[in-house]
Design an enzyme around this catalytic site. Structure first.
Site, short mmCIF file in Angstrom:
data_model
loop_
_atom_site.label_atom_id
_atom_site.label_comp_id
_atom_site.label_asym_id
_atom_site.label_seq_id
_atom_site.Cartn_x
_atom_site.Cartn_y
_atom_site.Cartn_z
N ASP A 33 -12.18 -0.19 -0.46
CA ASP A 33 -12.31 -0.75 0.88
C ASP A 33 -12.71 -2.23 0.83
OD1 ASP A 33 -12.35 -0.80 3.62
OD2 ASP A 33 -14.23 0.30 3.84
N HIS A 50 -4.76 -7.09 0.17
CA HIS A 50 -4.15 -5.91 -0.46
C HIS A 50 -3.51 -6.28 -1.80
CE1 HIS A 50 -5.13 -3.70 3.04
NE2 HIS A 50 -4.18 -4.18 3.81
N LEU A 144 -5.89 9.69 -19.55
CA LEU A 144 -6.39 9.54 -18.17
C LEU A 144 -5.36 10.03 -17.15
CD1 LEU A 144 -8.41 8.21 -16.07
CD2 LEU A 144 -7.02 6.14 -16.31
C1 FPP Z 1 -8.88 -0.61 2.75
O1 FPP Z 1 -9.26 -1.93 2.99
C2 FPP Z 1 -7.74 -0.62 1.85
C3 FPP Z 1 -6.56 0.00 2.07
C4 FPP Z 1 -6.27 0.81 3.25
C5 FPP Z 1 -5.47 -0.14 1.11
C6 FPP Z 1 -5.89 0.04 -0.29
C7 FPP Z 1 -4.80 -0.32 -1.18
C8 FPP Z 1 -4.96 -1.04 -2.32
C9 FPP Z 1 -6.28 -1.49 -2.80
C10 FPP Z 1 -3.82 -1.33 -3.19
C11 FPP Z 1 -3.24 -0.05 -3.71
C12 FPP Z 1 -2.49 -0.29 -4.91
C13 FPP Z 1 -1.62 0.57 -5.42
C14 FPP Z 1 -1.05 0.26 -6.73
C15 FPP Z 1 -1.18 1.79 -4.72
P1 FPP Z 1 -9.12 -2.52 4.46
O2 FPP Z 1 -7.76 -3.08 4.57
O3 FPP Z 1 -9.45 -1.45 5.45
O4 FPP Z 1 -10.21 -3.64 4.42
P2 FPP Z 1 -11.15 -4.06 5.63
O5 FPP Z 1 -11.98 -2.85 5.98
O6 FPP Z 1 -11.96 -5.15 5.03
O7 FPP Z 1 -10.27 -4.50 6.74
#
Ligand code: FPP
Length: 253
Positions: A33, A50, A144
């Site tokens: 997050d 992201h 893993l």
């Molecule tokens: C939450 O942060 C994050 C997500 C919903 C997306 C997570 C995805 C990645 C970290 C990349 C995934 C990578 C692969 C290879 C599948 P948010 O966008 O809600 O952040 P915020 O709360 O600060 O707005």
């Protein structure tokens, strides 16, 4: 050349070690997050967060491999994330393919097996194809297990399990008396997986957000203010070392 670069970086950087290499959590689940906030702090669009988050995924996988973690489950997209703007969803759906395009050779070298939990069939075709290719390619690896929660929602998972159980009872494949916690668990996406020992959530939020509700009944929780794109081996090490200080009693004394 662009594919070889991560190998060089990996060899140079892998020096971080746990003080105690025993009592390492077998299964670590992470709620990644804070990508949006990371981007906002830099006046960048959310998708930049992201994109940076993918690099943190790479760091997490390398560290999990080095620390000898058996299963790493990453919450990459929840069933609730469909509420986000279409452009952001499209971007998120491209990330697995981009990640795998660059890092699949390294994952093979590290003996990593890829799997997913969630409603796989509802993902866009290009996402499914890239992930399915990686699942097939890595299926015989026994190191893993890198488990991506993609289009995952725990309540939905539990409701689907219940429907499946009722259907099996109706078809006389199962009896009411036979249902217990072990049998119920077999109807979940996580069938066959050890429950998470440790949950890590970044960005300072302290909630489960519909993630592995059944499976985390006895999981240890560790929260950090670090935003996901800033997550690295040192933060991961800190989480595991704090876990190693915990006493797990499972309701006993
Ligand atoms: C939450 O942060 C994050 C997500 C919903 C997306 C997570 C995805 C990645 C970290 C990349 C995934 C990578 C692969 C290879 C599948 P948010 O966008 O809600 O952040 P915020 O709360 O600060 O707005």
């Amino acid at each position: 050349m662009s594919i070889r670069l991560p190998f060089i970086k990996k060899k140079q950087k892998e020096t971080i070690q746990l003080m105690d290499s025993k009592n390492v959590p077998n299964h670590i689940a992470i709620i990644m997050d804070g990508n949006g906030r990371w981007a906002k702090k830099r006046s960048l669009p959310r998708i930049a967060g992201h994109k940076e988050g993918v690099d943190a995924v790479v760091k997490a996988v390398r560290a999990a491999h080095q620390f000898n973690v058996k299963i790493l489950t990453l919450y990459a997209f929840s069933t609730e994330n469909w509420k986000r703007p279409q452009k952001e969803i499209e971007f998120l759906m491209k990330l697995p393919k981009e990640f795998l395009h660059i890092h699949l050779p390294e994952l093979m070298e590290r003996n990593v097996r890829i799997q997913t939990i969630g409603e796989f069939n509802a993902l866009p075709a290009h996402t499914k194809e890239a992930v399915q290719y990686a699942i097939d390619k890595t299926k015989n690896n026994d190191g893993l297990l890198l488990n991506f929660a993609l289009n995952y929602g725990s309540r939905y998972e539990i409701v689907q399990a219940m429907k499946h159980i009722v259907s099996d009872i109706n078809e006389a494949k199962l009896t009411l008396d036979a249902i217990d916690e072990t049998v119920f668990s077999k109807y979940l996406y996580t069938n066959g997986l050890h429950d998470p020992d440790l949950l890590i959530r970044t960005s300072g939020e302290q909630r489960l957000s519909n993630f592995l509700l059944w499976q985390m009944a006895y999981t240890e929780f560790w929260f950090t203010d670090v935003l996901w794109p800033d997550f690295d081996e040192a933060v991961f090490k800190q989480a595991i070392e704090e876990y190693q200080q915990r006493q797990r009693r499972y309701g006993g004394i």
